[in-house]
Design a protein around this motif. Structure first.
Motif, short mmCIF file in Angstrom:
data_model
loop_
_atom_site.label_atom_id
_atom_site.label_comp_id
_atom_site.label_asym_id
_atom_site.label_seq_id
_atom_site.Cartn_x
_atom_site.Cartn_y
_atom_site.Cartn_z
N HIS A 45 0.83 -1.20 0.00
CA HIS A 45 0.00 0.00 0.00
C HIS A 45 0.86 1.26 0.00
N LEU A 46 0.28 2.33 -0.50
CA LEU A 46 0.94 3.62 -0.43
C LEU A 46 1.17 4.00 1.03
N ASN A 47 2.31 4.60 1.33
CA ASN A 47 2.53 5.07 2.69
C ASN A 47 2.00 6.50 2.81
N LEU A 48 2.04 7.04 4.01
CA LEU A 48 1.47 8.38 4.23
C LEU A 48 2.17 9.45 3.40
N THR A 49 3.47 9.35 3.25
CA THR A 49 4.21 10.33 2.45
C THR A 49 3.74 10.28 1.00
N GLN A 50 3.51 9.10 0.48
CA GLN A 50 3.04 8.96 -0.90
C GLN A 50 1.61 9.46 -1.05
N ALA A 66 -10.76 14.86 -2.43
CA ALA A 66 -10.23 14.61 -3.78
C ALA A 66 -11.30 14.29 -4.81
N ILE A 67 -12.25 13.44 -4.46
CA ILE A 67 -13.28 13.06 -5.42
C ILE A 67 -14.34 14.16 -5.52
N GLU A 68 -14.76 14.67 -4.38
CA GLU A 68 -15.78 15.73 -4.35
C GLU A 68 -15.34 16.94 -5.16
N ASP A 69 -14.05 17.27 -5.11
CA ASP A 69 -13.52 18.43 -5.82
C ASP A 69 -13.00 18.09 -7.22
N ASP A 70 -13.23 16.86 -7.66
CA ASP A 70 -12.77 16.39 -8.97
C ASP A 70 -11.25 16.49 -9.14
N ALA A 71 -10.52 16.41 -8.03
CA ALA A 71 -9.06 16.41 -8.10
C ALA A 71 -8.55 15.03 -8.48
N LEU A 72 -9.24 14.01 -8.02
CA LEU A 72 -8.97 12.62 -8.39
C LEU A 72 -10.32 11.97 -8.68
N SER A 73 -10.31 10.94 -9.50
CA SER A 73 -11.56 10.28 -9.86
C SER A 73 -11.87 9.13 -8.91
N ALA A 74 -13.13 8.74 -8.89
CA ALA A 74 -13.52 7.56 -8.12
C ALA A 74 -12.80 6.33 -8.66
N GLY A 75 -12.55 6.31 -9.96
CA GLY A 75 -11.79 5.21 -10.55
C GLY A 75 -10.37 5.15 -10.03
N TRP A 76 -9.74 6.34 -9.87
CA TRP A 76 -8.39 6.36 -9.31
C TRP A 76 -8.41 5.76 -7.91
N LEU A 77 -9.38 6.19 -7.10
CA LEU A 77 -9.46 5.68 -5.73
C LEU A 77 -9.68 4.17 -5.72
N GLU A 129 -8.73 1.96 -7.80
CA GLU A 129 -7.52 1.25 -8.22
C GLU A 129 -6.29 1.56 -7.38
N ALA A 130 -6.37 2.57 -6.53
CA ALA A 130 -5.22 3.00 -5.74
C ALA A 130 -4.76 1.90 -4.78
N ALA A 131 -3.48 1.85 -4.54
CA ALA A 131 -2.89 0.88 -3.62
C ALA A 131 -3.09 1.36 -2.19
N LEU A 132 -4.35 1.30 -1.77
CA LEU A 132 -4.75 1.73 -0.43
C LEU A 132 -5.60 0.64 0.20
N PRO A 133 -5.52 0.51 1.52
CA PRO A 133 -6.40 -0.45 2.19
C PRO A 133 -7.87 -0.09 1.94
N GLN A 134 -8.73 -1.09 1.91
CA GLN A 134 -10.14 -0.85 1.64
C GLN A 134 -10.77 0.08 2.66
N ASP A 135 -10.34 0.01 3.93
CA ASP A 135 -10.95 0.89 4.92
C ASP A 135 -10.63 2.36 4.64
N VAL A 136 -9.47 2.65 4.08
CA VAL A 136 -9.12 4.03 3.71
C VAL A 136 -10.04 4.48 2.57
N LYS A 137 -10.22 3.64 1.58
CA LYS A 137 -11.12 3.97 0.47
C LYS A 137 -12.54 4.20 0.97
N ASP A 138 -12.98 3.34 1.90
CA ASP A 138 -14.32 3.47 2.45
C ASP A 138 -14.50 4.80 3.18
N MET A 139 -13.49 5.20 3.95
CA MET A 139 -13.57 6.47 4.68
C MET A 139 -13.63 7.65 3.71
N VAL A 140 -12.81 7.61 2.66
CA VAL A 140 -12.83 8.70 1.68
C VAL A 140 -14.21 8.79 1.03
#
Length: 163
Positions: free
Chosen positions: A5-10, A59-70, A72-83
């Motif tokens: 998974h991505l670390n906090l710095t990433q 990120a998604i609400e402001d269209d800075a990143l897409s829901a598709g990016w989220l 596919e992102a190398a993040l734990p599912q709980d992080v994605k769920d919180m976002v």
């Protein structure tokens, strides 16, 4: 967050890049808000996953990143769920939005830190009076729906999942 998974710095770097050209209502770099929310989560005892979600909370609400990016992102599912939980959807009723936050483990702390920064008197002071009045009422309504007390400091309220 471990393994592949991505670390906090990433995560921070992705968030800063995604919001690099955005400004807040006062014309300040939007990344200052993200950093404040991430720090608010940290001082409230949030986990690394919650801090990561704080960096990505708009990120998604402001269209800075897409829901598709989220997705596919190398993040734990709980992080994605919180976002996704703290992402307000177009036309969504406030009651549905706040219910989703309350139903998602870890999301309330992120929204609490977000509201705390948005409602900070120093942040509100630079806005015109009608905007300041409208936002103050909006933030109070959201806090009430989430069951958050008005004036708790970070030291007074720790995340129960991370005492």
């Amino acid at each position: 967050m471990t393994g592949n998974h991505l670390n906090l710095t990433q995560v921070e770097a992705f968030a800063r890049q995604a919001h690099a050209t955005q400004t807040d209502k006062a014309g300040r770099p939007y990344t200052e808000h993200l950093a404040a929310v991430a720090e608010g989560v940290r001082v409230r005892g949030g986990s690394d996953g919650q801090i990561a979600a704080a960096w990505l909370h708009d990120a998604i609400e402001d269209d800075a990143l897409s829901a598709g990016w989220l997705a596919e992102a190398a993040l734990p599912q709980d992080v994605k769920d919180m976002v996704l939980a703290v992402t307000k959807r177009p036309g969504e009723e406030l009651s549905a939005y706040t219910a989703r936050i309350l139903a998602t483990p870890g999301a309330l702390l992120i929204k609490e830190a977000d509201l705390a920064h948005n409602a900070d008197p120093a942040c509100l002071a630079v806005l015109d009076e009608p905007t300041r009045t409208r936002l103050t009422a909006k933030y109070a309504q959201v806090r009430a729906l989430l069951g958050l007390a008005g004036g708790e400091s970070p030291e007074d309220r720790k995340d129960s999942a991370n005492p």
